[in-house]
Design a protein around this motif. Structure first.
Motif, PDB file in Angstrom:
ATOM      1  N   LEU A  47       9.542 -71.928  37.013  1.00  0.00           N
ATOM      2  CA  LEU A  47      10.522 -70.865  37.213  1.00  0.00           C
ATOM      3  C   LEU A  47      11.954 -71.325  36.962  1.00  0.00           C
ATOM      4  CD1 LEU A  47       9.015 -69.303  40.443  1.00  0.00           C
ATOM      5  CD2 LEU A  47       8.974 -68.334  38.135  1.00  0.00           C
ATOM      6  N   SER A  48      12.134 -72.623  36.799  1.00  0.00           N
ATOM      7  CA  SER A  48      13.456 -73.220  36.695  1.00  0.00           C
ATOM      8  C   SER A  48      14.239 -72.688  35.504  1.00  0.00           C
ATOM      9  CB  SER A  48      13.318 -74.739  36.563  1.00  0.00           C
ATOM     10  OG  SER A  48      14.534 -75.317  36.173  1.00  0.00           O
ATOM     11  N   ARG A  49      15.502 -72.481  35.728  1.00  0.00           N
ATOM     12  CA  ARG A  49      16.389 -72.122  34.629  1.00  0.00           C
ATOM     13  C   ARG A  49      17.357 -73.268  34.345  1.00  0.00           C
ATOM     14  NH1 ARG A  49      12.911 -69.180  33.841  1.00  0.00           N
ATOM     15  NH2 ARG A  49      12.892 -66.960  34.091  1.00  0.00           N
ATOM     16  N   GLY A  50      17.117 -74.406  34.962  1.00  0.00           N
ATOM     17  CA  GLY A  50      18.005 -75.564  34.800  1.00  0.00           C
ATOM     18  C   GLY A  50      17.839 -76.200  33.438  1.00  0.00           C
ATOM     19  N   ASP A  51      17.494 -77.455  33.420  1.00  0.00           N
ATOM     20  CA  ASP A  51      17.391 -78.217  32.178  1.00  0.00           C
ATOM     21  C   ASP A  51      16.246 -77.760  31.287  1.00  0.00           C
ATOM     22  OD1 ASP A  51      19.527 -79.701  33.035  1.00  0.00           O
ATOM     23  OD2 ASP A  51      18.313 -81.379  33.748  1.00  0.00           O
ATOM     24  N   THR A  52      15.161 -77.242  31.862  1.00  0.00           N
ATOM     25  CA  THR A  52      13.994 -76.891  31.051  1.00  0.00           C
ATOM     26  C   THR A  52      13.986 -75.435  30.610  1.00  0.00           C
ATOM     27  OG1 THR A  52      12.607 -76.181  32.902  1.00  0.00           O
ATOM     28  CG2 THR A  52      12.601 -78.544  32.362  1.00  0.00           C
ATOM     29  N   GLY A  53      14.663 -74.574  31.342  1.00  0.00           N
ATOM     30  CA  GLY A  53      14.617 -73.160  31.025  1.00  0.00           C
ATOM     31  C   GLY A  53      13.396 -72.464  31.580  1.00  0.00           C
ATOM     32  N   GLY A  54      12.486 -73.204  32.140  1.00  0.00           N
ATOM     33  CA  GLY A  54      11.295 -72.608  32.723  1.00  0.00           C
ATOM     34  C   GLY A  54      10.173 -72.418  31.713  1.00  0.00           C
ATOM     35  N   LEU A  55       9.015 -72.115  32.223  1.00  0.00           N
ATOM     36  CA  LEU A  55       7.816 -72.001  31.391  1.00  0.00           C
ATOM     37  C   LEU A  55       7.896 -70.854  30.393  1.00  0.00           C
ATOM     38  CD1 LEU A  55       4.978 -72.988  30.721  1.00  0.00           C
ATOM     39  CD2 LEU A  55       4.131 -71.529  32.561  1.00  0.00           C
ATOM     40  N   LEU A  56       8.398 -69.697  30.826  1.00  0.00           N
ATOM     41  CA  LEU A  56       8.484 -68.566  29.900  1.00  0.00           C
ATOM     42  C   LEU A  56       9.430 -68.873  28.748  1.00  0.00           C
ATOM     43  CD1 LEU A  56       8.450 -65.597  32.428  1.00  0.00           C
ATOM     44  CD2 LEU A  56       6.562 -66.523  31.076  1.00  0.00           C
ATOM     45  N   LYS A  57      10.489 -69.593  29.027  1.00  0.00           N
ATOM     46  CA  LYS A  57      11.420 -70.012  27.962  1.00  0.00           C
ATOM     47  C   LYS A  57      10.724 -70.978  27.008  1.00  0.00           C
ATOM     48  CE  LYS A  57      15.539 -70.281  26.100  1.00  0.00           C
ATOM     49  NZ  LYS A  57      16.026 -69.174  25.295  1.00  0.00           N
ATOM     50  N   ARG A  58       9.903 -71.893  27.549  1.00  0.00           N
ATOM     51  CA  ARG A  58       9.157 -72.835  26.697  1.00  0.00           C
ATOM     52  C   ARG A  58       8.200 -72.084  25.771  1.00  0.00           C
ATOM     53  NH1 ARG A  58      12.570 -74.963  27.989  1.00  0.00           N
ATOM     54  NH2 ARG A  58      12.766 -74.966  25.767  1.00  0.00           N
ATOM     55  N   ILE A  59       7.510 -71.072  26.314  1.00  0.00           N
ATOM     56  CA  ILE A  59       6.598 -70.274  25.492  1.00  0.00           C
ATOM     57  C   ILE A  59       7.388 -69.583  24.384  1.00  0.00           C
ATOM     58  CG2 ILE A  59       5.069 -68.251  25.445  1.00  0.00           C
ATOM     59  CD1 ILE A  59       4.272 -68.974  28.357  1.00  0.00           C
ATOM     60  N   ASP A  60       8.495 -68.954  24.760  1.00  0.00           N
ATOM     61  CA  ASP A  60       9.299 -68.216  23.788  1.00  0.00           C
ATOM     62  C   ASP A  60       9.845 -69.134  22.701  1.00  0.00           C
ATOM     63  OD1 ASP A  60      10.479 -65.506  23.213  1.00  0.00           O
ATOM     64  OD2 ASP A  60      12.338 -66.681  23.331  1.00  0.00           O
ATOM     65  N   GLU A  61      10.362 -70.294  23.086  1.00  0.00           N
ATOM     66  CA  GLU A  61      10.924 -71.211  22.087  1.00  0.00           C
ATOM     67  C   GLU A  61       9.855 -71.850  21.213  1.00  0.00           C
ATOM     68  OE1 GLU A  61      13.649 -73.898  23.969  1.00  0.00           O
ATOM     69  OE2 GLU A  61      15.215 -72.359  24.034  1.00  0.00           O
ATOM     70  N   ASN A  62       8.687 -72.097  21.765  1.00  0.00           N
ATOM     71  CA  ASN A  62       7.574 -72.615  20.966  1.00  0.00           C
ATOM     72  C   ASN A  62       7.229 -71.608  19.866  1.00  0.00           C
ATOM     73  OD1 ASN A  62       5.428 -74.740  20.766  1.00  0.00           O
ATOM     74  ND2 ASN A  62       4.084 -72.994  21.162  1.00  0.00           N
ATOM     75  N   ARG A  63       7.182 -70.331  20.227  1.00  0.00           N
ATOM     76  CA  ARG A  63       6.879 -69.276  19.267  1.00  0.00           C
ATOM     77  C   ARG A  63       8.023 -69.093  18.268  1.00  0.00           C
ATOM     78  NH1 ARG A  63       3.856 -64.961  23.344  1.00  0.00           N
ATOM     79  NH2 ARG A  63       2.068 -66.341  23.741  1.00  0.00           N
ATOM     80  N   GLU A  64       9.250 -69.232  18.766  1.00  0.00           N
ATOM     81  CA  GLU A  64      10.415 -69.140  17.878  1.00  0.00           C
ATOM     82  C   GLU A  64      10.395 -70.271  16.851  1.00  0.00           C
ATOM     83  OE1 GLU A  64      15.248 -68.563  18.198  1.00  0.00           O
ATOM     84  OE2 GLU A  64      14.176 -69.488  19.876  1.00  0.00           O
ATOM     85  N   LEU A  65       9.998 -71.459  17.274  1.00  0.00           N
ATOM     86  CA  LEU A  65       9.888 -72.596  16.355  1.00  0.00           C
ATOM     87  C   LEU A  65       8.897 -72.286  15.234  1.00  0.00           C
ATOM     88  CD1 LEU A  65      10.281 -75.546  15.450  1.00  0.00           C
ATOM     89  CD2 LEU A  65       8.520 -76.173  17.118  1.00  0.00           C
ATOM     90  N   PHE A  66       7.751 -71.726  15.585  1.00  0.00           N
ATOM     91  CA  PHE A  66       6.767 -71.387  14.558  1.00  0.00           C
ATOM     92  C   PHE A  66       7.312 -70.326  13.605  1.00  0.00           C
ATOM     93  CE2 PHE A  66       3.049 -69.140  12.889  1.00  0.00           C
ATOM     94  CZ  PHE A  66       2.475 -70.198  12.205  1.00  0.00           C
ATOM     95  N   GLU A  67       8.012 -69.315  14.152  1.00  0.00           N
ATOM     96  CA  GLU A  67       8.623 -68.292  13.301  1.00  0.00           C
ATOM     97  C   GLU A  67       9.618 -68.918  12.323  1.00  0.00           C
ATOM     98  OE1 GLU A  67      10.500 -65.276  15.648  1.00  0.00           O
ATOM     99  OE2 GLU A  67       8.594 -64.521  16.417  1.00  0.00           O
ATOM    100  N   LEU A  68      10.425 -69.839  12.809  1.00  0.00           N
ATOM    101  CA  LEU A  68      11.401 -70.522  11.963  1.00  0.00           C
ATOM    102  C   LEU A  68      10.707 -71.282  10.837  1.00  0.00           C
ATOM    103  CD1 LEU A  68      14.402 -71.527  11.551  1.00  0.00           C
ATOM    104  CD2 LEU A  68      13.670 -73.524  12.863  1.00  0.00           C
ATOM    105  N   LEU A  69       9.672 -72.021  11.176  1.00  0.00           N
ATOM    106  CA  LEU A  69       8.941 -72.768  10.144  1.00  0.00           C
ATOM    107  C   LEU A  69       8.325 -71.827   9.113  1.00  0.00           C
ATOM    108  CD1 LEU A  69       7.203 -75.476  12.352  1.00  0.00           C
ATOM    109  CD2 LEU A  69       9.067 -75.822  10.714  1.00  0.00           C
ATOM    110  N   GLU A  70       7.761 -70.733   9.574  1.00  0.00           N
ATOM    111  CA  GLU A  70       7.167 -69.767   8.629  1.00  0.00           C
ATOM    112  C   GLU A  70       8.217 -69.144   7.720  1.00  0.00           C
ATOM    113  OE1 GLU A  70       3.036 -68.054   9.231  1.00  0.00           O
ATOM    114  OE2 GLU A  70       4.527 -66.759  10.176  1.00  0.00           O
TER     115      GLU A  70
END
Length: 129
Positions: A47-70
């Motif tokens: 749930l953290s919004r500190g240094d990691t941004g939290g799990l939902l942010k990790r999911i979103d950025e992981n997907r954003e990374l794939f979109e960028l590569l595509e």
């Protein structure tokens, strides 16, 4: 035969046997508390919004990374097909963890995290999984 000489579940045969039972219950109680602390720590991190941004942010950025590569280097994704598998595996792990923790979308006004990009891929761009 009496319970004093052979012991029973209600009356330990020796004082040491009763002590072992008490210590066993104490250890189990300690283990339950330890697991609860670990779960709380994982939940706090998710749930953290500190240094990691939290799990939902990790999911979103992981997907954003794939979109960028595509979008920016589709030839890399086509040539190094396993990279999509790595990113997809991370996504699956993060999503499963989200389900275990029962995390709700903090932005109900929009789809967050974003949809997995491969679900939106045009038919001509389909690749083997």
């Amino acid at each position: 035969m009496n319970d004093a000489t052979h012991g029973s579940a209600a009356t330990p045969a020796t004082p040491e046997a009763g002590a072992c039972s008490i210590f066993g219950a104490f250890r189990r109680s300690q283990e339950r508390r330890r697991k609860a602390r670990l779960f709380d720590a994982v939940n706090t991190l998710a749930l953290s919004r500190g240094d990691t941004g939290g799990l939902l942010k990790r999911i979103d950025e992981n997907r954003e990374l794939f979109e960028l590569l595509e979008k920016e280097c589709p030839e890399v994704i086509d040539r190094l097909w396993w990279v999509e598998g790595w990113i997809r595996s991370n996504d699956a792990f993060f999503v499963q963890l989200r389900e275990i923790l029962a995390l709700a979308n903090p932005h109900p006004e929009r789809a967050y995290p974003r949809e997995w990009a491969a679900n939106r891929r045009p038919a001509g761009r389909a690749r083997a999984a």
